[in-house]
Design an enzyme around this catalytic site. Structure first.
Site, short mmCIF file in Angstrom:
data_model
loop_
_atom_site.label_atom_id
_atom_site.label_comp_id
_atom_site.label_asym_id
_atom_site.label_seq_id
_atom_site.Cartn_x
_atom_site.Cartn_y
_atom_site.Cartn_z
N ARG A 56 39.83 16.01 71.09
CA ARG A 56 40.24 17.41 70.88
C ARG A 56 41.76 17.51 71.07
O ARG A 56 42.45 18.25 70.37
CB ARG A 56 39.52 18.37 71.83
CG ARG A 56 40.07 19.77 71.71
CD ARG A 56 39.30 20.89 72.42
NE ARG A 56 38.44 20.49 73.49
CZ ARG A 56 38.85 20.14 74.72
NH1 ARG A 56 40.13 20.16 75.03
NH2 ARG A 56 37.98 19.77 75.64
N TYR A 108 45.72 38.19 52.86
CA TYR A 108 44.39 37.60 52.65
C TYR A 108 43.32 38.45 53.35
O TYR A 108 43.54 38.90 54.49
CB TYR A 108 44.42 36.16 53.19
CG TYR A 108 43.13 35.43 53.09
CD1 TYR A 108 42.64 35.00 51.86
CD2 TYR A 108 42.37 35.16 54.22
CE1 TYR A 108 41.45 34.33 51.76
CE2 TYR A 108 41.17 34.47 54.13
CZ TYR A 108 40.71 34.06 52.90
OH TYR A 108 39.52 33.40 52.81
N ASP A 180 52.77 33.23 56.19
CA ASP A 180 51.68 32.49 55.55
C ASP A 180 52.23 31.95 54.22
O ASP A 180 52.46 32.72 53.29
CB ASP A 180 50.49 33.43 55.33
CG ASP A 180 49.29 32.75 54.66
OD1 ASP A 180 49.49 31.73 53.96
OD2 ASP A 180 48.17 33.25 54.83
N LYS A 205 43.74 25.01 50.45
CA LYS A 205 44.21 25.40 49.13
C LYS A 205 45.12 24.32 48.54
O LYS A 205 44.68 23.20 48.36
CB LYS A 205 44.89 26.77 49.23
CG LYS A 205 44.11 27.79 50.08
CD LYS A 205 42.79 28.22 49.47
CE LYS A 205 41.92 29.03 50.42
NZ LYS A 205 42.55 30.18 51.03
#
Ligand SMILES: *Cc1c(COP(=O)(O)O)cnc(C)c1O
Length: 391
Positions: A56, A108, A180, A205
């Site tokens: 992690r 978004y 973003d 994306k």
């Protein structure tokens, strides 16, 4: 937290997209970074290890990805997450109850949902403004404001925010400026150069570009924020697995090649659509008719493959998105394959209808993600769909 390697900024963009952040694997010399599919690492003795204790916290595949994107954005630290929204979740954890965020109104859909339906309930305050005019950002700032959150171009209205102008506001007032950069990618736009503090990506994306994984990424050049984001990444644990990191890393190697073709297709198709009588409005920053075309030319070096178009009639829009054969009807964007979507019922269904209407996100709006296929085939496909959906 992963810091870029000493030589990661030495070369030009395409060279860095292939090489930055990666070193030959020490055991065999494998040129490609392996998928370190492990949860833990052996220790030679108590407290004696190679810097890797638990996956992690550290994973070499993830680190290579983090360094690569950090280098492409011109930053120094990268942080990978299990999705773009997990990356946003980590950004919002920089704040405390009572803090106020000024956010673009046309972000978004999932960004709205996370802010309004989760973090607002935990005591953060949000004001959504039209960021096409920087005066709206200034007006919304209160004594409690700590962050300005911006998407440019926006999804799906293709509105732009002037990054340098918003950066002036955030710097003058000591606010965090988060951008973003999913739509433009660092190939076309690098907001860290215009005073942004943190860059957010949905690697799902364009960065991965092959529609075969989900992921998110943050980049910063500020050591204080890097410290804090690294702590949050490990403490909250929204990290991606090594296989998805490896896929994104592989995708990034062809980012410049793909973006050039997305851009070429986007420009040609937008021009073609602008001449069609069925299209009542078209939204593409590369068209001279786009109200912010001049700003687009100033802060972006290309416009990409995202185009929105209004067909003026909801039923026709519905028939149109169901009539294409190459453009697949699907959510998401930024892959090598072309996709078509209906934002009001798909990606932006979670945005309140009144807000959708106000920003021009009508029921007759269609969004295209132009892939890297042959331009003439894509135009032929849209032409057929216009005929099939009635003029
Ligand atoms: C898809 C997307 C997100 C969310 O990313 P996920 O990987 O789906 O969680 C955030 N911002 C933009 C602009 C996006 O397109």
């Amino acid at each position: 937290m992963t810091r870029i390697l000493p030589h990661d900024h030495d070369h030009r963009f395409a060279t860095r997209s292939v090489h930055a952040g990666q070193v030959p694997e020490p055991l065999s010399g494998a040129v490609m970074t392996p998928i370190y599919q492990t949860s833990t690492y052996v220790q030679a003795g108590l407290g004696r290890h190679k810097g890797y204790e638990y996956a992690r916290t550290q994973n070499p595949t993830r680190e290579a990805l983090e360094r690569n994107v950090a280098s492409l954005e011109g930053g120094t630290h990268g942080f990978a997450f299990g999705s773009g929204l997990a990356a946003l979740d980590a950004v919002l954890k920089l704040l405390r109850g009572g803090d106020h965020v000024v956010c673009g109104e046309n972000v978004y859909g999932g960004t709205h949902r996370l802010m309004n339906q989760i973090y607002a309930g935990l005591g953060l305050q949000f004001t959504f403004v039209d960021m096409r005019d920087v005066a709206n950002v200034e007006r919304a700032v209160t004594a409690a404001t700590r962050m300005v959150y911006c998407e440019t171009p926006t999804n799906p209205m293709m509105n732009l925010a002037d990054l340098a102008a918003v950066g002036d506001v955030t710097q003058a007032r000591g606010l965090l400026f988060v951008v973003d950069n999913t739509f433009a990618t660092p190939f076309f736009q690098r907001p860290l150069e215009s005073a942004a503090d943190v860059i957010l990506h949905s690697t799902t994306k364009y960065l991965n570009g092959h529609s075969d994984m989900v992921g998110g990424l943050l980049v910063t050049s500020r050591d204080d924020l890097a410290e804090r984001l690294g702590f949050i990444q490990n403490a909250a644990g929204g990290v991606p697995g090594p296989m998805d990191c490896w896929l994104a890393l592989r995708g990034l190697k062809t980012l410049p090649l793909r973006m050039r073709q997305h851009d070429a297709n986007g420009r040609r198709i937008a021009e073609w659509l602008a001449g069609r009588s069925e299209v009542t409005k078209i939204y593409y920053p590369g068209l001279p008719s786009h109200p912010q075309h001049e700003l687009a030319c100033r802060q972006m070096s290309g416009f990409g493959g995202m185009i929105s178009l209004d067909l003026g009639d909801a039923a026709r829009a519905r028939r149109f998105v169901e009539s294409t054969r190459i453009f697949a009807l699907a959510e998401s964007l930024g892959g090598v394959e072309s996709l078509i979507g209906h934002p009001a019922s798909m990606t932006h269904a979670s945005v309140p209808p009144a807000m959708r209407e106000e920003m021009g996100l009508t029921d007759s709006l269609v969004r295209l993600s132009c892939g890297v296929e042959d331009t003439e085939d894509l135009i032929g496909d849209l032409d057929r769909a216009f005929v099939a959906s009635g003029r």
